[in-house]
Design an enzyme around this catalytic site. Structure first.
Site, PDB file in Angstrom:
ATOM      1  CG  HIS A  84      -1.964  -1.131   1.216  1.00  0.00           C
ATOM      2  ND1 HIS A  84      -2.829  -1.251   2.362  1.00  0.00           N
ATOM      3  CD2 HIS A  84      -2.233  -1.884   0.432  1.00  0.00           C
ATOM      4  CE1 HIS A  84      -3.670  -2.084   2.048  1.00  0.00           C
ATOM      5  NE2 HIS A  84      -3.724  -2.620   0.625  1.00  0.00           N
ATOM      6  N   PRO A 303      -2.635   1.493  19.194  1.00  0.00           N
ATOM      7  CG  PRO A 303      -4.363   0.382  19.034  1.00  0.00           C
ATOM      8  CD  PRO A 303      -3.588   1.113  19.800  1.00  0.00           C
ATOM      9  CE  LYS A 307       4.786   4.359  12.045  1.00  0.00           C
ATOM     10  NZ  LYS A 307       4.979   3.805  10.713  1.00  0.00           N
ATOM     11  CE1 TYR A 394      -0.148   4.182   8.099  1.00  0.00           C
ATOM     12  CE2 TYR A 394       0.433   3.928   5.847  1.00  0.00           C
ATOM     13  CZ  TYR A 394      -0.364   3.410   6.664  1.00  0.00           C
ATOM     14  OH  TYR A 394      -1.142   2.474   6.680  1.00  0.00           O
TER      15      TYR A 394
HETATM   16  C1  PHB Z   1      -4.486  -3.395  10.965  1.00  0.00           C
HETATM   17  O1  PHB Z   1      -4.323  -4.070  11.932  1.00  0.00           O
HETATM   18  O2  PHB Z   1      -4.502  -4.016   9.696  1.00  0.00           O
HETATM   19  C2  PHB Z   1      -4.212  -1.955  11.320  1.00  0.00           C
HETATM   20  C3  PHB Z   1      -3.928  -1.698  12.685  1.00  0.00           C
HETATM   21  C4  PHB Z   1      -3.736  -0.275  12.935  1.00  0.00           C
HETATM   22  C5  PHB Z   1      -4.041   0.629  11.867  1.00  0.00           C
HETATM   23  C6  PHB Z   1      -4.076   0.242  10.540  1.00  0.00           C
HETATM   24  C7  PHB Z   1      -4.408  -1.089  10.049  1.00  0.00           C
HETATM   25  O3  PHB Z   1      -3.840   1.894  12.424  1.00  0.00           O
END
Ligand code: PHB
Ligand code: APR
Length: 415
Positions: A84, A303, A307, A394
Site C-alpha cells: 500500500h 495501535p 507502529k 507512516y
Molecule cells: C491493521 O491491523 O491492519 C491496522 C492496525 C492499525 C492501523 C491500521 C491497520 O492503524
C-alpha cells in the site's frame, strides 16, 4: 511439523545471548544473531499455537520489510503481503486518499503479524538453535560477568547462564522489572478508549486501509485479504467484548464509515474478535548492566498507525549489530550506546502515534480541542508538506543502524 521445535531437547545451561520471549522482537533478534554466528536460546512462556495465532496489527513499514527480506525472512511476506502507498481518510461525508509513496518512494506492506511470527518460528527451527515454548522466565539477574535467567517448565525450575540477556518479553513480561524502578525513566500516557477489533469474511471497505473519524468515535477499516477484512471500533476503555453483539458491531462500523461518495459497508461472518487498550509507554533506559530491552518490553504505542511491530524490528536491528560488535569483535561501545541509538526512533514513532491517536479519535476535550483536530485533518488533506511529514513516518523512518549480516562484521557496518 512438530509442535515442539526442540523435539523434547532440554534447555542448555549456558549460551551467549538469552532471549526472553518469542514474539517478533525475540525471534527476529535470534535470527539476526544467528546470521552473525552467535548462539542464543529463546524462552517463551506461551505455547507455539498461542503465539502463532495471536491476532495483532499487520502493517509492516518499508525498512522492516527490507530488513526481513535481507535476513532471508521475507519470502512469504513478499509473496502474500499487500503493498500500500498510503491510506484513506473519510470524514464529513467525503473520502480522501492520502498517497505517501511519491514523497518517499516507499510502501507499507499489509501482512498478518501472526503470519510473520509463523515465518520467524519456521526460520528459527531451520537454524536448529534452541527455542523453547511453555517455558516461563521467573527472574533475571543482569549483573556480574555471568547474568542468569531463572525459568520454569513442567520439569521444574532451572537457570540459564548467558553473556547477555535480552528481554523481548512484551509489555507484561518479567524483563523490565529487573531494572530498578528509579532508573527506568518511565513515560506513560493512558487514553480512556480501546479498540474493539474484528476479523471478518467480508470485502474490505477500501482498497487500502481507511480511518473514519466520526462523532461516535473512530472506525478503522483494514484487510488481510480480498475477502478478509480487519476492522476496529473506538470503544470506551472499560468495554467488555461480550457487551457487543455481531449485528451491533456491524451497525456501528457502518454508521461511522458511511459517506455520500461511498457504497455501504459489506458485512459477513465475524471469525475473530479482540480488544486492545490505547496507551503509550516508554522505558527510557533500555539497557541495565547486561540486560537489554527490545520491542514492547521497552515501549508500547497505541495501535493507531500500527507502529508496535515495526519498533520491535528496528530495536532488534540496532541491538543485533551492537551484540555482534561486542561478541565477535570485542567492541562494546555500540552496546553502551544502545539506548541512545534506539530511543530517538522510538520517540519519533511515539510522536506519530500520539498525533494520529488524538487527531482521529473522539476524546474528551473542549470545542477548541475539537476544532484543532479538524484543522489537522484538513491540513493532511490540503497540504503536500503536511502529507509528506506524516507519510515519512507512516511508511517508515530509516533505522538508526544498518543491519549486520555474517561474521566477521564488515568494516563498512555503520555505528
Ligand atoms: C491493521 O491491523 O491492519 C491496522 C492496525 C492499525 C492501523 C491500521 C491497520 O492503524
Ligand atoms: N517468560 C517467557 N516469555 C514471556 C514472559 C516470561 N516471563 N513474559 C512474556 N513472554 C512472552 C510473551 O508470551 C510473548 O510471546 O514474550 C513474548 C513477547 O512478544 P510480543 O508481545 O509479541 O512483543 P514483541 O516481540 O516486542 O512484539 C511487539 O507485539 O504487542 C504487539 O503490537 C505489538 O506489534 C507489536 C509487537
Amino acid at each position: 511439523m512438530s509442535s515442539d521445535p526442540t523435539h523434547g531437547a532440554r534447555v542448555p545451561s549456558r549460551t551467549q545471548v538469552a532471549i526472553v520471549g518469542a514474539g517478533p522482537a525475540g525471534l527476529t533478534l535470534g535470527h539476526l544473531l544467528h546470521l552473525q554466528g552467535i548462539d542464543s536460546v529463546i524462552l517463551e512462556r506461551s505455547s507455539r499455537a498461542h503465539v502463532e495465532q495471536r491476532l495483532r496489527a499487520g502493517i509492516i513499514e518499508q525498512p522492516s520489510v527490507d530488513l526481513l527480506v535481507a535476513a532471508g525472512l521475507g519470502d512469504r511476506l513478499l509473496r502474500e503481503g499487500m503493498r500500500h502507498s498510503g491510506f484513506y481518510l473519510r470524514y464529513d461525508d467525503v473520502t480522501h486518499y492520502l498517497d505517501f509513496h511519491p514523497y518517499t518512494g516507499q510502501y507499507a506492506t499489509v501482512y498478518g503479524q501472526h503470519e510473520l511470527v509463523k515465518d520467524l518460528i519456521a526460520a528459527r527451527i531451520d537454524t536448529r538453535r534452541p527455542l523453547h515454548f511453555d517455558t516461563e522466565v521467573t527472574a533475571i539477574a543482569p549483573s556480574g560477568p555471568t547474568p542468569a535467567v531463572r525459568y520454569r517448565t513442567t520439569a521444574g525450575e532451572r537457570t540459564l547462564e548467558a553473556d547477555f540477556v535480552v528481554a523481548a518479553d512484551g509489555f507484561h513480561g518479567a524483563g523490565r522489572a529487573a531494572i530498578p524502578a528509579d532508573v527506568r525513566g518511565e513515560l506513560i500516557r493512558e487514553y480512556p478508549v480501546a479498540w474493539l477489533g474484528i476479523l471478518a469474511e467480508s470485502t474490505p471497505a477500501a482498497p487500502e486501509g481507511m480511518y473514519c473519524p466520526h462523532p461516535n468515535g473512530l472506525s478503522v477499516h483494514s484487510m488481510r485479504g480480498p475477502r478478509l477484512s480487519r476492522q476496529y471500533l473506538q470503544v470506551p476503555a472499560d468495554t467488555d467484548l461480550g457487551d457487543w453483539s455481531d449485528p451491533q458491531i456491524w451497525d456501528e462500523l457502518s454508521v461511522r464509515c458511511a459517506a455520500a461518495d461511498a457504497v455501504p459497508l459489506e458485512t459477513g461472518p465475524i471469525v475473530e474478535r479482540s480488544l486492545a487498550p490505547l496507551r503509550s509507554y516508554v522505558c527510557s533506559t533500555m539497557q541495565y548492566k547486561r540486560l537489554f530491552l527490545a520491542g514492547d518490553a521497552a515501549h508500547i504505542v497505541p495501535p493507531t498507525g500500527a507502529k508496535g511491530l515495526n519498533l520491535a524490528i528496528s530495536d532488534t536491528c540496532v541491538l543485533s549489530h551492537a551484540l555482534g560488535a561486542a561478541i565477535n569483535h570485542g567492541i562494546t561501545e555500540h552496546l553502551t550506546r544502545y539506548t541512545a541509538t534506539a530511543l530517538p526512533r522510538v520517540m519519533a514513532a511515539q510522536r506519530f502515534s500520539a498525533l494520529l491517536t488524538t487527531t482521529l479519535h473522539a476524546l474528551p476535550g473542549d470545542g477548541f480541542t475539537e476544532a484543532l483536530r479538524r484543522a489537522t485533518l484538513d491540513r493532511w488533506v490540503g497540504s503536500e508538506a503536511a502529507r509528506h511529514e506524516l507519510g515519512e513516518v507512516y511508511l517508515g523512518l530509516p533505522f538508526a543502524t544498518a543491519p549486520t549480516f555474517g561474521t566477521p562484521i564488515g568494516a563498512g557496518a555503520s555505528a
